[in-house]
Design an enzyme around this catalytic site. Structure first.
Site, short mmCIF file in Angstrom:
data_model
loop_
_atom_site.label_atom_id
_atom_site.label_comp_id
_atom_site.label_asym_id
_atom_site.label_seq_id
_atom_site.Cartn_x
_atom_site.Cartn_y
_atom_site.Cartn_z
CE LYS A 1 -4.38 -1.97 1.29
NZ LYS A 1 -5.42 -2.22 2.27
NE ARG B 1 -7.65 -8.20 0.12
CZ ARG B 1 -7.13 -7.48 -0.88
NH1 ARG B 1 -6.08 -6.72 -0.66
NH2 ARG B 1 -7.66 -7.53 -2.09
N1 HH2 Z 1 -7.46 -3.79 0.58
C1 HH2 Z 1 -7.72 -3.78 -0.75
C2 HH2 Z 1 -8.82 -4.51 -1.25
N2 HH2 Z 1 -9.60 -5.24 -0.42
N3 HH2 Z 1 -10.14 -6.00 1.75
C3 HH2 Z 1 -9.89 -6.00 3.06
N4 HH2 Z 1 -10.68 -6.71 3.89
N5 HH2 Z 1 -8.85 -5.30 3.61
C4 HH2 Z 1 -8.02 -4.55 2.83
O1 HH2 Z 1 -7.09 -3.91 3.39
C5 HH2 Z 1 -8.25 -4.51 1.42
C6 HH2 Z 1 -9.34 -5.26 0.90
C7 HH2 Z 1 -6.86 -3.00 -1.68
O2 HH2 Z 1 -5.80 -3.77 -2.21
P1 HH2 Z 1 -5.80 -4.46 -3.67
O3 HH2 Z 1 -6.90 -5.47 -3.78
O4 HH2 Z 1 -4.45 -5.01 -3.94
O5 HH2 Z 1 -6.01 -3.29 -4.68
P2 HH2 Z 1 -7.26 -2.80 -5.54
O6 HH2 Z 1 -8.34 -2.40 -4.59
O7 HH2 Z 1 -6.71 -1.65 -6.34
O8 HH2 Z 1 -7.70 -3.94 -6.42
#
Ligand code: HH2
Length: 275
Positions: A212, A251
């Site tokens: 992040k 995660r």
């Molecule tokens: N962070 C992201 C997405 N989903 N769900 C939970 N429970 N907690 C988190 O911290 C969280 C989440 C963001 O990360 P990522 O999926 O890699 O990116 P994007 O939202 O751009 O697909």
């Protein structure tokens, strides 16, 4: 650190996720990647078809389903890992749970869809309730809190109560402070430093720090802020801190490296002596 946290491997079936957008849009590649994450040590596979990065646009239900469903179907029955669907939309959760997912990871804490609470109760799946301030489009526009830990704790307590009242068994609920969702660098650090306070909620704690932006901000060396692909060291440091703070689920994108770091930290912890 008590028990080693379970790892939830991230599979973003999107063109625009902040760290791996476009890489796993092809279902075959997404499935291969997911199976690799299980070999690396993931206990849960979190499949998402809508980016929730700051500024991201909303995705129609049909588009999101067309992205995630072939991956959920392709993995169901082929892996011992639990399948989690990362969505705010009840329509997407309903179909994916019906096709083999057993966890609904909702960054809106079941607030986005009018029928989300009733649906989660009916489906009988596990649910992740995450704290966020605002939606992805605007959440990073000057977020403010009196005390971010107090506010996130009060929100999660209230969502837990609402979920239980709607008929979702407390044993099925997981909470997440939502690192990066409507938070400045300092808010993220306050939450990570304050994680032990979340144990009082009495349900498992999930934390997502992987790659992040706050890691890039802290990890700046010279003029350049490291991009998402160059944040592994900081992601591992933050994962270890989250584990030490009581997270029972992490995660992560980089399952193998995180698993190794957690195992080494836990092994040393067993031999820690007092001065
Ligand atoms: N962070 C992201 C997405 N989903 N769900 C939970 N429970 N907690 C988190 O911290 C969280 C989440 C963001 O990360 P990522 O999926 O890699 O990116 P994007 O939202 O751009 O697909």
């Amino acid at each position: 650190m008590s028990a080693i946290p379970l790892l939830m491997g991230v599979i973003n079936v999107t063109p625009d996720s902040f760290s791996d957008g476009g890489t796993f849009l092809d279902p075959g590649r997404a499935i291969d990647h997911a199976l690799r994450l299980v070999e690396d040590g993931a206990a849960i596979l979190d499949i998402g078809g809508e980016s929730t990065r700051p500024g991201a646009d909303d995705v129609p239900v049909e588009t999101e389903l067309a992205r995630v469903l072939p991956v959920v179907r392709g993995l169901a029955g082929r892996t011992a890992a639990a399948i989690s669907i990362d969505t705010r939309k009840p329509e997407v959760a309903r179909v994916c749970i019906g096709e083999g997912a057993s966890i609904w990871n909702d960054v809106s804490a079941l607030q986005f869809g009018a029928e989300s609470l009733a649906l989660a109760a009916r489906l009988g799946c596990r649910v992740v309730l995450m704290h966020a301030k605002g939606g992805p489009r605007t959440m990073q526009e000057n977020p403010r809190y009196e005390d971010v830990c107090v506010e996130a704790l009060a929100f999660l307590e209230s969502r837990l109560e609402t979920a239980v009242r709607a008929g979702i068994a407390r044993e099925r609920l997981i909470v997440d402070p939502g690192i990066g969702f409507g938070k400045t660098l300092e808010h993220n650090l306050e939450l990570l430093g304050g994680l032990p306070r979340f144990a009082g909620l009495g349900v498992p704690l999930l934390v997502g720090v992987s790659r992040k932006r706050f890691i890039g901000m802290i990890g700046r060396y010279g003029d350049e802020e490291p991009g998402p692909g160059d944040r592994l060291g900081g992601s591992i440091a933050a994962a270890l801190a989250a584990a030490a703070g009581g997270a029972s689920l992490l995660r992560v994108h980089d399952v193998s490296a995180t698993r190794q770091a957690l195992a080494v930290a836990a092994a040393i912890q067993k031999y820690r002596t007092r001065p």
